[in-house]
Motif scaffolding. Structure first.
Motif, mmCIF file in Angstrom:
data_model
loop_
_atom_site.group_PDB
_atom_site.id
_atom_site.type_symbol
_atom_site.label_atom_id
_atom_site.label_comp_id
_atom_site.label_asym_id
_atom_site.label_seq_id
_atom_site.Cartn_x
_atom_site.Cartn_y
_atom_site.Cartn_z
ATOM 1 N N GLU A 88 -7.895 -2.606 -6.253
ATOM 2 C CA GLU A 88 -8.544 -1.718 -5.285
ATOM 3 C C GLU A 88 -8.124 -2.103 -3.863
ATOM 4 O O GLU A 88 -7.931 -3.276 -3.563
ATOM 5 C CB GLU A 88 -10.069 -1.847 -5.451
ATOM 6 C CG GLU A 88 -10.863 -0.709 -4.860
ATOM 7 C CD GLU A 88 -12.370 -0.984 -4.985
ATOM 8 O OE1 GLU A 88 -13.120 -0.577 -4.091
ATOM 9 O OE2 GLU A 88 -12.771 -1.624 -5.983
ATOM 10 N N GLU A 89 -8.001 -1.101 -3.024
ATOM 11 C CA GLU A 89 -7.503 -1.315 -1.661
ATOM 12 C C GLU A 89 -8.265 -2.434 -0.941
ATOM 13 O O GLU A 89 -9.489 -2.446 -0.899
ATOM 14 C CB GLU A 89 -7.649 -0.013 -0.855
ATOM 15 C CG GLU A 89 -7.049 -0.102 0.534
ATOM 16 C CD GLU A 89 -7.173 1.218 1.275
ATOM 17 O OE1 GLU A 89 -7.643 2.202 0.683
ATOM 18 O OE2 GLU A 89 -6.818 1.251 2.468
ATOM 19 N N PRO A 105 2.207 5.720 -9.864
ATOM 20 C CA PRO A 105 0.970 4.967 -9.631
ATOM 21 C C PRO A 105 -0.206 5.921 -9.472
ATOM 22 O O PRO A 105 -1.300 5.662 -9.938
ATOM 23 C CB PRO A 105 1.247 4.213 -8.334
ATOM 24 C CG PRO A 105 2.732 4.167 -8.212
ATOM 25 C CD PRO A 105 3.228 5.431 -8.836
ATOM 26 N N GLU A 106 -0.002 7.021 -8.769
ATOM 27 C CA GLU A 106 -0.998 8.082 -8.717
ATOM 28 C C GLU A 106 -0.289 9.392 -8.402
ATOM 29 O O GLU A 106 0.845 9.384 -7.933
ATOM 30 C CB GLU A 106 -2.092 7.775 -7.690
ATOM 31 C CG GLU A 106 -1.602 7.310 -6.356
ATOM 32 C CD GLU A 106 -2.731 6.614 -5.595
ATOM 33 O OE1 GLU A 106 -3.845 7.147 -5.557
ATOM 34 O OE2 GLU A 106 -2.481 5.550 -5.029
ATOM 35 N N ARG A 113 -5.422 2.522 -3.034
ATOM 36 C CA ARG A 113 -5.161 1.567 -4.098
ATOM 37 C C ARG A 113 -3.975 0.708 -3.699
ATOM 38 O O ARG A 113 -2.940 1.226 -3.302
ATOM 39 C CB ARG A 113 -4.857 2.329 -5.387
ATOM 40 C CG ARG A 113 -4.700 1.454 -6.603
ATOM 41 C CD ARG A 113 -4.671 2.303 -7.849
ATOM 42 N NE ARG A 113 -6.011 2.671 -8.255
ATOM 43 C CZ ARG A 113 -6.718 1.989 -9.155
ATOM 44 N NH1 ARG A 113 -6.221 0.925 -9.725
ATOM 45 N NH2 ARG A 113 -7.912 2.373 -9.489
ATOM 46 N N ASP A 114 -4.131 -0.586 -3.791
ATOM 47 C CA ASP A 114 -3.039 -1.474 -3.418
ATOM 48 C C ASP A 114 -2.246 -1.870 -4.648
ATOM 49 O O ASP A 114 -2.751 -1.902 -5.767
ATOM 50 C CB ASP A 114 -3.578 -2.729 -2.723
ATOM 51 C CG ASP A 114 -4.053 -2.432 -1.310
ATOM 52 O OD1 ASP A 114 -3.779 -1.318 -0.818
ATOM 53 O OD2 ASP A 114 -4.699 -3.302 -0.702
ATOM 54 N N GLN A 115 -0.997 -2.222 -4.389
ATOM 55 C CA GLN A 115 -0.117 -2.658 -5.457
ATOM 56 C C GLN A 115 0.215 -4.130 -5.221
ATOM 57 O O GLN A 115 0.404 -4.543 -4.083
ATOM 58 C CB GLN A 115 1.155 -1.819 -5.406
ATOM 59 C CG GLN A 115 1.840 -1.668 -6.715
ATOM 60 C CD GLN A 115 2.947 -0.640 -6.640
ATOM 61 O OE1 GLN A 115 3.893 -0.814 -5.890
ATOM 62 N NE2 GLN A 115 2.834 0.411 -7.422
ATOM 63 N N GLU A 156 -2.046 -3.518 -10.078
ATOM 64 C CA GLU A 156 -2.810 -2.712 -9.125
ATOM 65 C C GLU A 156 -4.188 -3.331 -8.898
ATOM 66 O O GLU A 156 -4.759 -3.957 -9.788
ATOM 67 C CB GLU A 156 -2.961 -1.278 -9.642
ATOM 68 C CG GLU A 156 -1.645 -0.519 -9.569
ATOM 69 C CD GLU A 156 -1.793 0.936 -9.968
ATOM 70 O OE1 GLU A 156 -1.009 1.751 -9.462
ATOM 71 O OE2 GLU A 156 -2.683 1.238 -10.782
ATOM 72 N N ALA A 178 -5.442 -8.725 -9.692
ATOM 73 C CA ALA A 178 -4.923 -7.396 -10.021
ATOM 74 C C ALA A 178 -4.836 -7.193 -11.534
ATOM 75 O O ALA A 178 -4.935 -8.141 -12.311
ATOM 76 C CB ALA A 178 -3.546 -7.198 -9.385
ATOM 77 N N ARG A 193 0.583 -3.662 -14.714
ATOM 78 C CA ARG A 193 0.931 -2.344 -15.264
ATOM 79 C C ARG A 193 2.357 -2.272 -15.801
ATOM 80 O O ARG A 193 2.578 -1.858 -16.907
ATOM 81 C CB ARG A 193 0.721 -1.261 -14.192
ATOM 82 C CG ARG A 193 -0.766 -1.099 -13.847
ATOM 83 C CD ARG A 193 -1.085 0.246 -13.270
ATOM 84 N NE ARG A 193 -0.850 1.342 -14.194
ATOM 85 C CZ ARG A 193 -1.056 2.621 -13.907
ATOM 86 N NH1 ARG A 193 -1.491 2.957 -12.708
ATOM 87 N NH2 ARG A 193 -0.818 3.564 -14.786
ATOM 88 N N THR A 231 4.490 -5.478 -11.701
ATOM 89 C CA THR A 231 3.679 -4.730 -10.743
ATOM 90 C C THR A 231 2.263 -4.606 -11.280
ATOM 91 O O THR A 231 2.074 -4.255 -12.448
ATOM 92 C CB THR A 231 4.248 -3.310 -10.531
ATOM 93 O OG1 THR A 231 5.596 -3.408 -10.090
ATOM 94 C CG2 THR A 231 3.434 -2.541 -9.500
ATOM 95 N N GLU A 279 0.848 -1.190 0.000
ATOM 96 C CA GLU A 279 0.000 0.000 0.000
ATOM 97 C C GLU A 279 0.885 1.241 0.000
ATOM 98 O O GLU A 279 1.185 1.786 1.060
ATOM 99 C CB GLU A 279 -0.912 -0.014 1.231
ATOM 100 C CG GLU A 279 -1.977 1.038 1.175
ATOM 101 C CD GLU A 279 -2.881 0.990 2.400
ATOM 102 O OE1 GLU A 279 -4.076 0.754 2.235
ATOM 103 O OE2 GLU A 279 -2.377 1.189 3.518
#
Lengths: 306, 306
Positions: free
Chosen positions: A137-138, B33-34, A37-39, A135, A78, A81, A133, A32
């Motif tokens: 949603e948290e 990422p953001e 947003r989590d990775q 992504e 996920a 990216r 990597t 995080e």
């Protein structure tokens, strides 16, 4: 060397670093960087002579190095990216590298994954390590550890194709759907994303259905029952192999890169291309049933090329 | 195989993926990422027989696998946060793995970097690949490409120690400061962070000062002059080697993991442990001057162990 045992014994130490939601022990790490947003990060190597024969087509190696990492990203629910590449190689001609790069970018382009960095080193055998990597949603990453007693066990697509394809390759057969399944596996990215918020646990089937399902059960602290006759197999494998062989491929062969996940049937209603193959129990073992009888299958784990 | 040429030819393709600020061609990739905070990702492999002798101490290998990645993170001005490990190894005994893990965690603990994932595979030679993620304020990553005509060229600490240490190792010498510099390099994380907003360009000295400085000049599209007599060398290297040897180590030896950067002198006033060694010019070549004369040094690049 047993990877699982190795990692647990020497590398799985308590993590106190901020931002680490899930560390070692799942298909990927959940991080995080900041709230919202989590990775997901994964890393996987292909080694010449172990994961592919020395005379493999370079484009296939490049494609597969990306696909196996995509599969780990998929198993976490996920979206991929970015990726980096560490490539160890003996002197290779320019054509080999051009082909390798073509295969790598072909797999990456399917999901718009950018290659953002790399490191090349010389060595006696080719080792292609990709870090990816993604992504999610948290708090929504699909972990191995969420299976609940009473959940149904599902498998996507068909399993056993890759091990069957490998068997054909060894016997000198080419140009077959099954061989394509082992050389050019398709990661289940869209399926993984569809399962977010619906599946209770997930893992990718890289080491064989029984072996990977056992990891999911262990991580969740539950048991399971697998109905062998329900395990989905392709028409291709049915037409090329007898029942004993294809069940062996499906249960203990690796490299399919399908997903095995748990959910209530209601939660996944309407999702295509999934098959219910069993259920989660309150035990701590995996029981395989075939036509009513309990059967034992050896967990052969990953099928090495050498 | 020339890494640079390889990467440029086959892997550096145009990136259109959102969120990629800087891709291939720097010490690390800069990702967004953001908005608000950029991420830096690096990957580096150590190969047995190439980057370390086959009989190396396992803890030293583990330490160094982390340190070389920390150095790339430092060269970007980022703070390291997480790493993953891909380890290819022949059958190794438990003691080897325990030692390797100890060295790896020792280096990681110095900057509170968490190991969040891994992959182990079997192979004939040890290959340890670490991927590391760091963070830096948005738009502030130190790139190789920002050097301006008139900037001063600086080096941190002392250079040539690692190549000198390697030379001693080859001659059977042990227990020396210089040997520690090659086996246990210290990444310049704090220095890199101090240089954010002050340095115009930076690179880590992993392949030798001349080779790495040339990369920085090329990326910036400028030339440079290096005053050889100003290149900082340790008392240890001065006491063990004559002038010709130590200048060779300092200019063309690798593995120092110091930083070479450009800045105006005003911008870096008050920063300790840095030495001005030259200046950026509007040419496109690196000119080395020694006591007023122009001298030529061969860019030997990385010093392989084999």
């Amino acid at each position: 060397v047993d990877e699982f045992e190795l990692i647990n014994r020497f590398f799985d130490r308590p993590v106190t670093t901020p931002g680490v939601v899930t560390g070692i022990g799942d298909d990927g790490a959940v991080l995080e960087p900041e709230p919202g947003r989590d990775q997901v990060q994964v890393i996987d190597s292909l080694v010449e002579g172990v994961h592919f024969p020395a005379d493999s087509n370079a484009a296939d190696i490049g494609y597969r190095a990306v696909a196996v990492n995509l599969s780990d990203i998929a198993a976490m629910g996920a979206r991929p990216r970015w990726m980096t590449l560490a490539l160890t190689l003996p002197q290779k001609d320019a054509q080999w590298l051009a082909d390798f790069a073509d295969g790598l970018f072909e797999a990456a382009a399917e999901f718009d994954v950018a290659l953002v960095g790399g490191d090349t080193t010389s060595g006696d055998a080719v080792v292609a390590t990709v870090h990816m990597t993604g992504e999610v949603e948290e708090g929504k990453a699909l972990l191995r550890s969420g299976a609940q007693v009473g959940d149904t066990i599902f498998v996507t697509g068909t399993v056993g194709d890759a091990a069957a394809g490998l068997d054909l390759l060894r016997r000198g057969v080419h140009d077959n759907f099954l061989i394509n399944r082992v050389l050019r596996p398709s990661a289940r990215i869209d399926m993984g994303c569809s399962l977010v918020g619906r599946a209770s646990a997930a893992i990718d089937v890289s080491d064989g259905l029984i072996g990977d399902l056992k990891k999911l059960l262990d991580a969740s602290g539950v048991g399971g029952e697998l109905d062998v006759e329900r395990v989905p197999m392709s028409d291709a494998v049915k037409s090329c192999f007898d029942e004993a062989d294809r069940i062996g491929f499906a249960l203990t062969g690796g490299d399919d890169y399908e997903l095995c996940f748990t959910a209530t049937p209601d939660a996944v209603e309407g999702i295509a291309d999934i098959t219910a193959v069993g259920r989660i129990t309150d035990g701590n073992e995996l029981v395989c049933r075939q036509d009513g009888d309990i059967v034992e299958y050896e967990d052969s784990g990953y099928r090495h090329f050498q």
